[in-house]
Design an enzyme around this catalytic site. Sequence first.
Site, PDB file in Angstrom:
ATOM      1  N   ASP A  77       2.185   1.628  -5.642  1.00 55.57           N
ATOM      2  CA  ASP A  77       3.063   0.913  -4.711  1.00 55.57           C
ATOM      3  C   ASP A  77       4.483   1.460  -4.747  1.00 55.57           C
ATOM      4  O   ASP A  77       4.856   2.226  -5.644  1.00 55.57           O
ATOM      5  CB  ASP A  77       3.066  -0.585  -5.012  1.00 55.57           C
ATOM      6  CG  ASP A  77       3.608  -0.906  -6.406  1.00 55.57           C
ATOM      7  OD1 ASP A  77       3.325  -0.142  -7.344  1.00 55.57           O
ATOM      8  OD2 ASP A  77       4.309  -1.921  -6.552  1.00 55.57           O
ATOM      9  N   GLU A 143       3.105  -2.462  -9.286  1.00 53.61           N
ATOM     10  CA  GLU A 143       3.993  -2.306 -10.440  1.00 53.61           C
ATOM     11  C   GLU A 143       5.375  -2.868 -10.151  1.00 53.61           C
ATOM     12  O   GLU A 143       6.014  -3.465 -11.022  1.00 53.61           O
ATOM     13  CB  GLU A 143       4.092  -0.819 -10.821  1.00 53.61           C
ATOM     14  CG  GLU A 143       4.884  -0.530 -12.079  1.00 53.61           C
ATOM     15  CD  GLU A 143       6.358  -0.226 -11.833  1.00 53.61           C
ATOM     16  OE1 GLU A 143       7.098  -0.044 -12.816  1.00 53.61           O
ATOM     17  OE2 GLU A 143       6.768  -0.182 -10.645  1.00 53.61           O
TER      18      GLU A 143
END
Length: 476
Positions: A77, A143
Amino acid sequence: MLNYAFRYPAYWQYFEAISAIPRASLCEAGIADYLCRFAKDRGIFCVRDKDNNVMFRLPATVGYESVAPILLQGHSDMVCEKEAGVRHDFSQDGLSLYIEDGFLHARGTTLGADNGVSVAFMLFLADSELPHPTVECLITASEEIGLIGASAFDYRHVTARRMVNLDSAEEDSVIVGCAGGVRSDVTLGVTLLPCTGTALTVRIGGLMGGHSGEDIDKGRANANVLLGRILHAIAEQQPLRLCELFGGSKDNAIPREAYATLLVHDTKAARETAARVEKEIGGELTAEDRAFFVTLSEQSAPAMAMTEQDSRRVLSLLDGIENGVLAWSEAIRGLVAYSRNLGVLETQENAVILTVSSRSAEEAQLDMAQAYIEELAAAQGATVSHRGRYPGWDYIGKTPLLTAYIEAYERVNGATPRLVALHAGLECGIIRRALPDMDMISVGPDVFDLHSPRERLSIDSAERMIDVWLTLLSQT
């Protein structure tokens, strides 16, 4: 397609390929699909879980079968920030990449080099015939909003006991420790009553922003904090009623912009107060925030606004949250030990919500951070929920992997990298908790202004890091 006239064009092509896939936190199904197809097409062992974590295993090349396996780890991400006025939908639009002055950028948005550099390297390595031992590639999800994927992954899939996290942003450094953190959402219920007349909107912008961990020591201003300061000054001069407040969009980014709409009896006096405080703030800011501005505009009042009493409670919360560096490390010179970032300010129906990110490598300080927020909220009748807490990672001294990496770096660059601890969250802490015997480091190329639309990746640095990583993997 960009023209990558560089030494590793395949790497840059993979970076461009993943940049075309929307990959906001919690929305990584598309990138996970891509990674699984990539592995299936090449007959590579691949595991994907319900959280869109993906791990694939590359068999050792000839001659490296007896070398200990290694885990490469990064996340899929990216922080989705864009410049004011830019039309970009991160849920469906890919990034528009361009190269300028030796750096890779994205037009008007964050670049996602944090942590696209890791994903691109793993794909590049898997699609090459370069020498390496068994390599396990773990690409975790979400994350950026609390290390969610790393916390959920089943580490029984991992056989390696040495790991290189590829989520650092300084080429000449090896990260050997990091901070833990926790997010806190403060919700203050408010009463709305009808209103008439003229409303005043105070808008703040032009600030640098940046990463709430790595940039918190640079003295960059927080737009939410400055907005509270201006509103508090107006409230001291005359009663006011708040209609709405908004600022920032990510708790792990220092907010660059914020605004509030309010009702006052004397708009001229409010303007004079705002101008005075703007001048005071301007004299305090660092050079990076020199584009700071405050604008005030008038428009018809909305149908509803908060009561004066609730408006004072909101401003007391804003004024009470201590923000920025709270303590410096006594063990490592220049390292932030404890910090807080008021990242998001938003108004929902009958409530104002403040989202705060606290960071520390010490669990006791994270406990203290939660207690502080709870006490502050209770004083104004607000509620608090904590989420996404994750542990820090303590430096344990020279290890075989660290020694091997330093040797590889010196062979490529003729210099020795610095050993540093980071005041930012890395998944290393979670992985160390799951696999206590894992030997780990964190490294990466030069990436500047992470978590902001100014984010840029040094192309030369990235290619040198590829040289180092390949040198490390080819050691026997």
